[in-house]
Motif scaffolding. Sequence first.
Motif, PDB file in Angstrom:
ATOM      1  N   PHE A  34       5.699 -32.260  35.099  1.00  0.00           N
ATOM      2  CA  PHE A  34       6.969 -31.674  34.685  1.00  0.00           C
ATOM      3  C   PHE A  34       6.827 -30.152  34.040  1.00  0.00           C
ATOM      4  O   PHE A  34       5.717 -30.074  33.300  1.00  0.00           O
ATOM      5  CB  PHE A  34       7.503 -32.635  33.874  1.00  0.00           C
ATOM      6  CG  PHE A  34       7.802 -34.086  34.304  1.00  0.00           C
ATOM      7  CD1 PHE A  34       7.058 -34.922  34.088  1.00  0.00           C
ATOM      8  CD2 PHE A  34       8.756 -34.493  34.834  1.00  0.00           C
ATOM      9  CE1 PHE A  34       6.965 -36.304  34.592  1.00  0.00           C
ATOM     10  CE2 PHE A  34       9.198 -35.699  35.529  1.00  0.00           C
ATOM     11  CZ  PHE A  34       8.168 -36.577  35.171  1.00  0.00           C
ATOM     12  N   TYR A  36       8.435 -27.390  31.762  1.00  0.00           N
ATOM     13  CA  TYR A  36       9.623 -27.277  30.681  1.00  0.00           C
ATOM     14  C   TYR A  36       9.522 -25.694  30.498  1.00  0.00           C
ATOM     15  O   TYR A  36       8.656 -24.900  30.348  1.00  0.00           O
ATOM     16  CB  TYR A  36       9.554 -28.195  29.347  1.00  0.00           C
ATOM     17  CG  TYR A  36       9.588 -29.551  29.674  1.00  0.00           C
ATOM     18  CD1 TYR A  36       8.679 -30.395  30.204  1.00  0.00           C
ATOM     19  CD2 TYR A  36      10.877 -30.165  29.539  1.00  0.00           C
ATOM     20  CE1 TYR A  36       8.621 -31.658  30.600  1.00  0.00           C
ATOM     21  CE2 TYR A  36      11.175 -31.325  29.301  1.00  0.00           C
ATOM     22  CZ  TYR A  36      10.025 -32.265  29.894  1.00  0.00           C
ATOM     23  OH  TYR A  36      10.206 -33.552  30.248  1.00  0.00           O
ATOM     24  N   GLN A  38      10.985 -23.094  26.963  1.00  0.00           N
ATOM     25  CA  GLN A  38      11.660 -23.241  25.701  1.00  0.00           C
ATOM     26  C   GLN A  38      11.826 -21.752  25.226  1.00  0.00           C
ATOM     27  O   GLN A  38      10.901 -21.005  25.097  1.00  0.00           O
ATOM     28  CB  GLN A  38      10.733 -24.052  24.798  1.00  0.00           C
ATOM     29  CG  GLN A  38      11.514 -23.901  23.371  1.00  0.00           C
ATOM     30  CD  GLN A  38      10.232 -24.711  22.275  1.00  0.00           C
ATOM     31  OE1 GLN A  38       9.074 -24.680  22.545  1.00  0.00           O
ATOM     32  NE2 GLN A  38      10.778 -25.320  21.514  1.00  0.00           N
ATOM     33  N   GLN A  42      15.066 -23.078  20.246  1.00  0.00           N
ATOM     34  CA  GLN A  42      15.465 -23.902  21.049  1.00  0.00           C
ATOM     35  C   GLN A  42      14.568 -24.943  21.404  1.00  0.00           C
ATOM     36  O   GLN A  42      13.768 -25.115  21.117  1.00  0.00           O
ATOM     37  CB  GLN A  42      16.243 -23.298  22.321  1.00  0.00           C
ATOM     38  CG  GLN A  42      17.260 -21.988  21.936  1.00  0.00           C
ATOM     39  CD  GLN A  42      17.954 -21.556  23.133  1.00  0.00           C
ATOM     40  OE1 GLN A  42      17.986 -22.368  24.155  1.00  0.00           O
ATOM     41  NE2 GLN A  42      18.493 -20.499  23.171  1.00  0.00           N
ATOM     42  N   SER A  43      15.394 -26.053  22.123  1.00  0.00           N
ATOM     43  CA  SER A  43      14.628 -27.269  22.358  1.00  0.00           C
ATOM     44  C   SER A  43      13.956 -26.937  23.945  1.00  0.00           C
ATOM     45  O   SER A  43      14.293 -25.909  24.411  1.00  0.00           O
ATOM     46  CB  SER A  43      15.548 -28.252  22.464  1.00  0.00           C
ATOM     47  OG  SER A  43      14.727 -29.549  22.865  1.00  0.00           O
ATOM     48  N   LEU A  44      13.014 -27.797  24.144  1.00  0.00           N
ATOM     49  CA  LEU A  44      12.491 -27.499  25.855  1.00  0.00           C
ATOM     50  C   LEU A  44      13.524 -28.230  26.571  1.00  0.00           C
ATOM     51  O   LEU A  44      14.239 -29.320  26.619  1.00  0.00           O
ATOM     52  CB  LEU A  44      11.194 -28.494  25.632  1.00  0.00           C
ATOM     53  CG  LEU A  44      10.052 -28.105  24.822  1.00  0.00           C
ATOM     54  CD1 LEU A  44      10.102 -28.676  23.404  1.00  0.00           C
ATOM     55  CD2 LEU A  44       8.781 -28.517  25.444  1.00  0.00           C
ATOM     56  N   LEU A  46      14.023 -29.321  30.599  1.00  0.00           N
ATOM     57  CA  LEU A  46      13.070 -29.617  31.769  1.00  0.00           C
ATOM     58  C   LEU A  46      13.716 -28.452  32.975  1.00  0.00           C
ATOM     59  O   LEU A  46      14.897 -28.453  33.149  1.00  0.00           O
ATOM     60  CB  LEU A  46      13.471 -30.897  32.351  1.00  0.00           C
ATOM     61  CG  LEU A  46      12.793 -31.555  33.361  1.00  0.00           C
ATOM     62  CD1 LEU A  46      11.358 -31.431  33.424  1.00  0.00           C
ATOM     63  CD2 LEU A  46      13.349 -32.703  33.937  1.00  0.00           C
ATOM     64  N   PHE A  91       8.543 -19.316  26.682  1.00  0.00           N
ATOM     65  CA  PHE A  91       7.417 -20.655  26.519  1.00  0.00           C
ATOM     66  C   PHE A  91       7.653 -21.419  27.567  1.00  0.00           C
ATOM     67  O   PHE A  91       8.548 -22.343  27.450  1.00  0.00           O
ATOM     68  CB  PHE A  91       7.347 -20.862  25.178  1.00  0.00           C
ATOM     69  CG  PHE A  91       6.132 -21.712  24.669  1.00  0.00           C
ATOM     70  CD1 PHE A  91       6.208 -23.136  24.359  1.00  0.00           C
ATOM     71  CD2 PHE A  91       4.963 -21.051  24.631  1.00  0.00           C
ATOM     72  CE1 PHE A  91       5.023 -23.682  24.118  1.00  0.00           C
ATOM     73  CE2 PHE A  91       3.798 -21.820  24.239  1.00  0.00           C
ATOM     74  CZ  PHE A  91       4.028 -23.153  24.095  1.00  0.00           C
ATOM     75  N   ILE A  93       5.863 -24.839  29.423  1.00  0.00           N
ATOM     76  CA  ILE A  93       4.944 -25.989  29.017  1.00  0.00           C
ATOM     77  C   ILE A  93       5.059 -26.886  30.130  1.00  0.00           C
ATOM     78  O   ILE A  93       6.025 -27.506  30.842  1.00  0.00           O
ATOM     79  CB  ILE A  93       5.233 -26.506  27.596  1.00  0.00           C
ATOM     80  CG1 ILE A  93       4.327 -27.709  27.159  1.00  0.00           C
ATOM     81  CG2 ILE A  93       6.612 -26.918  27.417  1.00  0.00           C
ATOM     82  CD1 ILE A  93       4.184 -27.615  25.575  1.00  0.00           C
ATOM     83  N   PHE A 109       1.406 -33.443  26.991  1.00  0.00           N
ATOM     84  CA  PHE A 109       1.861 -31.891  27.195  1.00  0.00           C
ATOM     85  C   PHE A 109       0.609 -31.070  27.029  1.00  0.00           C
ATOM     86  O   PHE A 109      -0.411 -31.123  26.141  1.00  0.00           O
ATOM     87  CB  PHE A 109       2.528 -31.616  26.063  1.00  0.00           C
ATOM     88  CG  PHE A 109       4.044 -32.025  26.540  1.00  0.00           C
ATOM     89  CD1 PHE A 109       4.595 -33.532  26.189  1.00  0.00           C
ATOM     90  CD2 PHE A 109       5.007 -31.249  27.006  1.00  0.00           C
ATOM     91  CE1 PHE A 109       5.606 -33.986  26.592  1.00  0.00           C
ATOM     92  CE2 PHE A 109       6.270 -31.826  27.387  1.00  0.00           C
ATOM     93  CZ  PHE A 109       6.796 -33.235  27.156  1.00  0.00           C
ATOM     94  N   ASN A 111      -0.848 -27.045  26.199  1.00  0.00           N
ATOM     95  CA  ASN A 111      -0.465 -26.074  24.823  1.00  0.00           C
ATOM     96  C   ASN A 111       0.346 -25.230  25.362  1.00  0.00           C
ATOM     97  O   ASN A 111       0.881 -24.296  24.402  1.00  0.00           O
ATOM     98  CB  ASN A 111      -1.885 -25.583  24.412  1.00  0.00           C
ATOM     99  CG  ASN A 111      -2.650 -26.709  23.951  1.00  0.00           C
ATOM    100  OD1 ASN A 111      -2.060 -27.626  23.212  1.00  0.00           O
ATOM    101  ND2 ASN A 111      -3.870 -26.279  23.857  1.00  0.00           N
ATOM    102  N   ARG A 114       2.834 -18.650  26.773  1.00  0.00           N
ATOM    103  CA  ARG A 114       4.073 -17.636  26.209  1.00  0.00           C
ATOM    104  C   ARG A 114       3.983 -16.444  27.259  1.00  0.00           C
ATOM    105  O   ARG A 114       2.998 -15.780  27.453  1.00  0.00           O
ATOM    106  CB  ARG A 114       3.495 -17.168  24.829  1.00  0.00           C
ATOM    107  CG  ARG A 114       4.844 -16.592  24.134  1.00  0.00           C
ATOM    108  CD  ARG A 114       4.632 -16.747  22.630  1.00  0.00           C
ATOM    109  NE  ARG A 114       4.316 -17.888  22.244  1.00  0.00           N
ATOM    110  CZ  ARG A 114       5.067 -18.733  21.802  1.00  0.00           C
ATOM    111  NH1 ARG A 114       6.579 -18.522  22.095  1.00  0.00           N
ATOM    112  NH2 ARG A 114       4.985 -19.924  21.337  1.00  0.00           N
TER     113      ARG A 114
END
Lengths: 118, 107
Positions: A34, A36, A38, A42-44, A46, A91, A93, A109, A111, A114
Motif C-alpha cells: 500500500f 500512502y 502525507q 495531516q494524516s496519512l 491511502l 511525504f 510511505i 511501514f 520509513n 520526503r
Amino acid sequence: GAVVSQHPSWVICKSGTSVKIECRSLDFQATTMFWYRQFPKQSLMLMATSNEGSKATYEQGVEKDKFLINHASLTLSTLTVTSAHPEDSSFYICSARDSTPSYNSPLHFGNGTRLTVT
Amino acid sequence: GIQVEQSPPDLILQEGANSTLRCNFSDSVNNLQWFHQNPWGQLINLFYIPSGTKQNGRLSATTVATERYSLLYISSSQTTDSGVYFCGTDSWGKLQFGAGTQVVVTP
C-alpha cells in the motif's frame, strides 16, 4: 520482525522530472503493498494498492497516470511520480503485510520518502 | 469506507502525567493498529489490537470491537512520548487512518 525498506528517504527534483521510490519487504513476501501520502500536519491518506503481477488499484481522486505503480515481485513495489510538480511535494510511505496470513495481521511501514519538487 | 475518528486532536501533558487517547470507528474491523509518528516521519508500530487488551511498558491499549472503539493509555508520560499518535483500522486489508492526536509532553 517484519521489515519494510523504503528508498530513497528523501529526494529533491526539478519540476517536470520523474522520481521513482522503491519499497521492499526484506524478510517476508507481500502480494499486496500500500502507498500512502502525507501532507504536513495531516494524516496519512491511502493512494493506491499495489498488487503483485497485476494492475494497481487507485483510490478516488488519485491520478494513475501521474503515480505509476509497479509490483514486479513478491518483495518489491515501486511508485514513480511522473512529471512532478511542486504540489506533488509530500511525504510518501509504503506498507505491507506478510502474505500469509492475509488480512488478520499487522501492516508494516517503511520509513517514508520526503519528496520536494522545486 | 470505514470512518475513523480520534480524540482529542491535541494534548499537552506535564511529564509524569497519565493520559488516554481514543479512536472510534464506524464499522466492524479485522485490523486495528496504534502508531506513534516521530519528528522524522517514521511510523512506530505500537500495538496491533483488533480486540482485547495489550500492554507494552508504560503504554497499553484496549479495543472493544463490539462498541467500535479503541483506547491508548500513556502512563507516567515522558518528553520522548511527544509526537503524533495515529490509529488505523481496516476491514478488508486497506488501513484507513484517523486524523491523529498531537501529544506534547513538557518537562
